[in-house]
Design an enzyme around this catalytic site. Structure first.
Site, PDB file in Angstrom:
ATOM      1  N   CYS A  46      74.568  51.517  23.973  1.00  0.00           N
ATOM      2  CA  CYS A  46      74.783  52.858  24.537  1.00  0.00           C
ATOM      3  C   CYS A  46      73.761  53.138  25.636  1.00  0.00           C
ATOM      4  O   CYS A  46      74.110  53.661  26.698  1.00  0.00           O
ATOM      5  CB  CYS A  46      74.667  53.921  23.444  1.00  0.00           C
ATOM      6  N   CYS A 106      71.442  53.372  19.507  1.00  0.00           N
ATOM      7  CA  CYS A 106      72.394  52.338  19.946  1.00  0.00           C
ATOM      8  C   CYS A 106      71.929  51.692  21.257  1.00  0.00           C
ATOM      9  O   CYS A 106      71.941  52.331  22.310  1.00  0.00           O
ATOM     10  CB  CYS A 106      73.770  52.981  20.110  1.00  0.00           C
TER      11      CYS A 106
END
Length: 102
Positions: A32, A29
């Site tokens: 993230c 991600c």
């Protein structure tokens, strides 16, 4: 305090600490990865809150605590109870979550 969760034991940590904020993320991600250093910095600035990093792919029971469906998700807990959660890639939104429980 910053904890990088290595086992699916978030419930125990939430119960053991009065104020907790969790970043649910995954290695693939991008957002993230962008938020992780900001999350870590906030951990050093808010010593009365326990900050926990959770790899959402390896912690299915921990994901259930905040009904995580998108990443990154940030969730706050006070006295073992979920207070708020949001999906964001904006540091300002994360700051507001921290202020809510500070």
């Amino acid at each position: 305090m910053l904890i990088d969760l290595t086992e699916d034991t978030l419930q125990d940590l939430v119960n053991a600490n009065e104020k907790v904020i969790v970043q649910y993320s995954a290695s693939w991600c991008g957002n993230c990865r962008i938020m992780k250093p900001k999350f870590k910095k906030m951990a050093t600035e808010n010593e009365n809150i326990t900050f926990i990093l959770v790899d959402a792919e390896n912690a299915p029971e921990s994901r259930k605590l905040a009904n995580v469906s998108n990443l990154p998700t940030f969730a706050t807990f006070v006295n073992g109870k979920l207070v708020n959660q949001t999906q964001t890639n904006k540091a300002e939104v994360l700051s507001e979550l921290v202020k809510e429980i500070a």
